[in-house]
Motif scaffolding. Structure first.
Motif, PDB file in Angstrom:
ATOM      1  N   SER A 250      18.295 -66.159 -96.318  1.00 49.31           N
ATOM      2  CA  SER A 250      17.582 -65.387 -95.303  1.00 49.31           C
ATOM      3  C   SER A 250      16.831 -64.225 -95.921  1.00 49.31           C
ATOM      4  N   ARG A 251      17.424 -63.623 -96.953  1.00 46.66           N
ATOM      5  CA  ARG A 251      16.740 -62.509 -97.611  1.00 46.66           C
ATOM      6  C   ARG A 251      15.471 -62.972 -98.319  1.00 46.66           C
ATOM      7  N   LEU A 252      15.470 -64.203 -98.851  1.00 49.43           N
ATOM      8  CA  LEU A 252      14.257 -64.729 -99.458  1.00 49.43           C
ATOM      9  C   LEU A 252      13.158 -64.902 -98.415  1.00 49.43           C
ATOM     10  N   TYR A 253      13.526 -65.442 -97.256  1.00 53.67           N
ATOM     11  CA  TYR A 253      12.544 -65.574 -96.178  1.00 53.67           C
ATOM     12  C   TYR A 253      12.040 -64.198 -95.746  1.00 53.67           C
ATOM     13  N   ALA A 254      12.937 -63.225 -95.720  1.00 56.25           N
ATOM     14  CA  ALA A 254      12.563 -61.886 -95.274  1.00 56.25           C
ATOM     15  C   ALA A 254      11.529 -61.242 -96.176  1.00 56.25           C
ATOM     16  N   SER A 255      11.433 -61.702 -97.416  1.00 58.66           N
ATOM     17  CA  SER A 255      10.434 -61.151 -98.326  1.00 58.66           C
ATOM     18  C   SER A 255       9.016 -61.387 -97.818  1.00 58.66           C
ATOM     19  N   PHE A 256       8.851 -62.402 -96.966  1.00 56.43           N
ATOM     20  CA  PHE A 256       7.539 -62.694 -96.398  1.00 56.43           C
ATOM     21  C   PHE A 256       7.312 -61.974 -95.074  1.00 56.43           C
ATOM     22  N   ALA A 257       8.351 -61.348 -94.528  1.00 53.80           N
ATOM     23  CA  ALA A 257       8.229 -60.716 -93.220  1.00 53.80           C
ATOM     24  C   ALA A 257       8.497 -59.222 -93.238  1.00 53.80           C
ATOM     25  N   LEU A 258       9.395 -58.773 -94.112  1.00 56.49           N
ATOM     26  CA  LEU A 258       9.786 -57.372 -94.141  1.00 56.49           C
ATOM     27  C   LEU A 258       9.310 -56.723 -95.439  1.00 56.49           C
ATOM     28  N   THR A 259       9.510 -55.420 -95.537  1.00 58.95           N
ATOM     29  CA  THR A 259       9.097 -54.716 -96.756  1.00 58.95           C
ATOM     30  C   THR A 259      10.271 -54.369 -97.657  1.00 58.95           C
ATOM     31  N   GLY A 260      11.482 -54.280 -97.089  1.00 61.42           N
ATOM     32  CA  GLY A 260      12.646 -53.903 -97.865  1.00 61.42           C
ATOM     33  C   GLY A 260      13.908 -54.101 -97.064  1.00 61.42           C
ATOM     34  N   PRO A 261      15.075 -53.846 -97.656  1.00 58.41           N
ATOM     35  CA  PRO A 261      16.360 -54.180 -97.034  1.00 58.41           C
ATOM     36  C   PRO A 261      16.915 -53.112 -96.101  1.00 58.41           C
ATOM     37  N   SER A 262      16.285 -51.950 -96.070  1.00 56.43           N
ATOM     38  CA  SER A 262      16.898 -50.819 -95.358  1.00 56.43           C
ATOM     39  C   SER A 262      15.986 -50.220 -94.306  1.00 56.43           C
TER      40      SER A 262
ATOM     41  N   PHE B 188       5.789 -73.059 -88.452  1.00 57.81           N
ATOM     42  CA  PHE B 188       6.510 -72.159 -89.347  1.00 57.81           C
ATOM     43  C   PHE B 188       6.138 -70.727 -88.998  1.00 57.81           C
ATOM     44  N   PRO B 189       7.101 -69.942 -88.486  1.00 61.03           N
ATOM     45  CA  PRO B 189       6.815 -68.548 -88.158  1.00 61.03           C
ATOM     46  C   PRO B 189       7.366 -67.595 -89.209  1.00 61.03           C
ATOM     47  N   LEU B 190       6.743 -66.409 -89.278  1.00 58.78           N
ATOM     48  CA  LEU B 190       7.345 -65.282 -89.974  1.00 58.78           C
ATOM     49  C   LEU B 190       7.963 -64.409 -88.890  1.00 58.78           C
ATOM     50  N   LEU B 191       9.281 -64.196 -88.984  1.00 63.87           N
ATOM     51  CA  LEU B 191      10.020 -63.619 -87.875  1.00 63.87           C
ATOM     52  C   LEU B 191       9.843 -62.113 -87.778  1.00 63.87           C
ATOM     53  N   ALA B 192       9.893 -61.626 -86.552  1.00 62.53           N
ATOM     54  CA  ALA B 192       9.837 -60.188 -86.269  1.00 62.53           C
ATOM     55  C   ALA B 192      10.813 -59.889 -85.141  1.00 62.53           C
TER      56      ALA B 192
ATOM     57  N   SER C 234      12.082 -56.241 -82.806  1.00 61.20           N
ATOM     58  CA  SER C 234      11.761 -54.823 -82.634  1.00 61.20           C
ATOM     59  C   SER C 234      12.926 -53.894 -82.935  1.00 61.20           C
ATOM     60  N   LEU C 235      14.150 -54.409 -82.999  1.00 62.95           N
ATOM     61  CA  LEU C 235      15.312 -53.561 -83.248  1.00 62.95           C
ATOM     62  C   LEU C 235      15.937 -53.801 -84.612  1.00 62.95           C
ATOM     63  N   THR C 236      16.209 -55.045 -84.940  1.00 59.10           N
ATOM     64  CA  THR C 236      16.979 -55.340 -86.148  1.00 59.10           C
ATOM     65  C   THR C 236      16.105 -55.670 -87.366  1.00 59.10           C
ATOM     66  N   SER C 237      14.836 -55.975 -87.159  1.00 59.46           N
ATOM     67  CA  SER C 237      13.957 -56.343 -88.280  1.00 59.46           C
ATOM     68  C   SER C 237      12.655 -55.559 -88.183  1.00 59.46           C
ATOM     69  N   GLN C 238      12.781 -54.265 -88.123  1.00 62.00           N
ATOM     70  CA  GLN C 238      11.602 -53.420 -87.956  1.00 62.00           C
ATOM     71  C   GLN C 238      10.771 -53.374 -89.245  1.00 62.00           C
ATOM     72  N   SER C 239       9.458 -53.413 -89.054  1.00 67.22           N
ATOM     73  CA  SER C 239       8.556 -53.346 -90.200  1.00 67.22           C
ATOM     74  C   SER C 239       7.201 -52.835 -89.738  1.00 67.22           C
ATOM     75  N   TYR C 240       6.585 -52.020 -90.597  1.00 70.98           N
ATOM     76  CA  TYR C 240       5.210 -51.617 -90.354  1.00 70.98           C
ATOM     77  C   TYR C 240       4.226 -52.652 -90.892  1.00 70.98           C
ATOM     78  N   GLY C 241       4.766 -53.743 -91.417  1.00 69.94           N
ATOM     79  CA  GLY C 241       3.900 -54.707 -92.072  1.00 69.94           C
ATOM     80  C   GLY C 241       3.877 -56.079 -91.444  1.00 69.94           C
ATOM     81  N   ASN C 242       4.762 -56.370 -90.480  1.00 65.31           N
ATOM     82  CA  ASN C 242       4.701 -57.686 -89.841  1.00 65.31           C
ATOM     83  C   ASN C 242       3.680 -57.633 -88.702  1.00 65.31           C
ATOM     84  N   THR C 243       3.931 -58.291 -87.578  1.00 69.75           N
ATOM     85  CA  THR C 243       2.946 -58.267 -86.496  1.00 69.75           C
ATOM     86  C   THR C 243       2.799 -56.887 -85.864  1.00 69.75           C
ATOM     87  N   THR C 244       3.691 -55.945 -86.199  1.00 74.78           N
ATOM     88  CA  THR C 244       3.478 -54.558 -85.778  1.00 74.78           C
ATOM     89  C   THR C 244       2.122 -54.067 -86.271  1.00 74.78           C
TER      90      THR C 244
END
Length: 518
Positions: A50-62, A282-286, A288-298
């Protein structure tokens, strides 16, 4: 003595990585063998995948302020944000008014140089993900665990996806695999052909073994088929040799075997409930609470909104960043004025905010010049949803209508196992879903397909690649507002078909050479 493979613990992260300039290596914080990790947590493999997939959707782990790579702004280092910046801002699709260091160069398709931070961030993101996959594959090679073959295939797919974007954007790089992971000497430069051959071989190897079905957000057979089809669609650009027949083979598999269907509600594909859409491959997941990012569809939702001219809550947003607007090269495909857009029956024509905005973009820095896109929103498809700061709308990275339009293009290019009658039917399925008028065989040309891809797929991170494939990106045969740095547009040289290799990458690896013209 058994070789120890180091795995990072902590939020299922594979390693701390400062930038692509650190010899493509990772330095884990906590060292355990995979056997030890699985003994303490049998579900750890799923978390690491899941963390590998998150590299395409999020910016970091925290959270949204963390970044896997060195970035002055964590959000700028996101994969999806980079795709939008490099694919849509550099083309006829969208323009940004912020003027951030280097962003003007993208918006105006001019003055590109090796020090642009957005080129570095995309290069670093790809060469962050690739070593993570390599590290994980080394670890998987010495451990037994459930569903091993499929997890290995998924990991190889994610690595191939990162490499695909390298050859599309930069044309070359280095070929880092689990076989040379951690090598201290700088890796040799790999040409576009070499990277193409590697990606092709990887995808062909995993396509028969990866599962045909998967949990939402994970790769399966038809996700691999879509990437193979994309690789072959652009093979003439990448290698000089067209591979239309091969592209058709895998597009047909997606269409005929994948079980996907066009969504009867076009808006749902870009709304917070798009996880229920039958069209998304194939989606890149987002979230609003648990996977916040300024770089996904936000980035897409908030960037196209402004409290100055728009009701944010209508689109489920608590913030408007007053940044992105489309140009008339996009919305002009639906009409020559705001009134004509409003009168159009095509649902896609309604996904622009025209009130208080000008049809002409005389100044890309002026917010009211150009129409913001409301294609993506953070409400459900029925309009319900409380305004939030971060998007929960998944990004439809691959979807069926794209496969339909790819098929039609391939039929026009004479690919085997395609027919013009099927091509017309697929195009009309896409158009009539949005209440656009049906076309006839005589209407179906390559120019029409390029325009239809703009109407259907723009702001989905594909436009620059499409224009290059149709030979419309460089030169002066096709001009759009602010191309070449002028308001009415001007010709640009062919070296702009590739981005410059970042200066930091060349400084770190003397084997890398700069792309021509930079």
């Amino acid at each position: 003595m058994k070789k120890r493979i180091l795995i990072l613990l902590g939020i299922a992260m594979l390693g701390m990585y400062s930038s692509c300039t650190d010899d493509l290596d990772t330095k884990p914080i906590t060292q355990l063998t995979l056997e030890e990790l699985l003994a303490s947590d049998p579900n750890a493999v799923e978390g690491l995948v899941s963390r590998l997939y998150a590299s395409f959707a999020l910016t970091g782990p925290s959270g949204p302020g963390s970044s896997d790579i060195v970035s002055p702004d964590a959000g700028e280092g996101a994969f999806l944000r980079a795709i939008i910046n490099l694919q849509d801002f550099t083309s006829d699709a969208m323009k940004n008014r912020w003027g951030d260091d280097g962003l003007d160069q993208l918006t105006t398709t001019s003055n590109w140089d090796r020090n642009n931070k957005f080129f570095r961030l995309f290069y670093d993101r790809a060469y962050y993900t690739i070593p993570q996959c390599n590290n994980f594959l080394q670890a998987l090679d010495i451990a037994d665990f459930p569903d091993e073959e499929n997890i290995v295939a998924e990991t190889r797919f994610l690595r191939a996806l990162a490499y695909y974007n390298i050859i599309d954007v930069f044309g070359k790089g280095v070929l880092a695999t689990e076989l040379n992971f951690g090598q201290s000497d700088p890796l040799p430069e790999a040409s576009r052909q070499e990277l193409f051959d590697y990606i092709e071989s990887e995808l062909l190897a995993i396509e028969p073994v990866i599962r045909p079905t998967s949990n939402y957000g994970r790769a399966n057979t038809y996700v691999v088929d879509m990437l193979l089809a994309k690789l072959y669609m652009n093979a003439e650009v990448y290698t000089g040799t067209p591979r239309w027949d091969d592209a058709a083979t895998y597009v047909n598999k997606v269409i005929n075997e994948g079980g996907y269907m066009l969504d009867s509600n076009f808006v749902r594909i870009f709304s917070s409930d798009n996880d229920s859409s039958p069209e998304v491959i194939f989606p890149l997941l987002a979230e609003s609470l648990t996977s916040q990012s300024y770089g996904n569809t936000t980035y897409i939702v908030n960037g196209n909104l402004s409290a100055d001219t728009m009701p944010l809550s209508q689109f489920g947003a608590a913030e408007g960043w007053t940044g992105h607007r489309a140009t008339k090269s996009w919305y002009g495909l639906f009409g020559n004025s705001a009134t004509e857009l409003a009168d159009s029956d095509d649902v896609r024509a309604s996904l622009f905010w025209t009130d208080g905005h000008n049809f002409e973009m005389n100044d890309y820095r002026e917010w009211t010049d150009g129409f913001p896109s409301t294609k993506f929103r953070n409400t459900a498809s029925d309009g319900n949803g409380n305004p939030v700061s971060f998007s929960s709308t998944d990004f439809p990275f691959y979807r069926l209508s794209d496969a339909y339009l790819m098929y039609a293009e391939l039929a026009l290019r004479g690919a085997s196992n395609t027919s013009m009658s099927d091509a017309v039917n697929y195009v009309n399925d896409v158009r009539t879903r949005s209440n656009a008028s049906a076309i006839t065989m005589s209407d179906l040309t390559l120019d029409f397909i390029l325009d239809e891809r703009a109407r259907e797929l723009n702001l989905e991170g594909q436009r620059r690649t499409d224009l290059i494939r149709f030979n419309k990106f460089t030169g002066g045969s096709y001009i759009w507002p602010w191309k070449g740095g002028t308001a009415n547009g001007s010709a640009i040289s062919d070296n702009y078909k590739l981005f410059p290799i970042p200066a930091t990458a060349i400084q770190a690896n003397p084997n890398l050479t700069q792309n021509p013209g930079y």
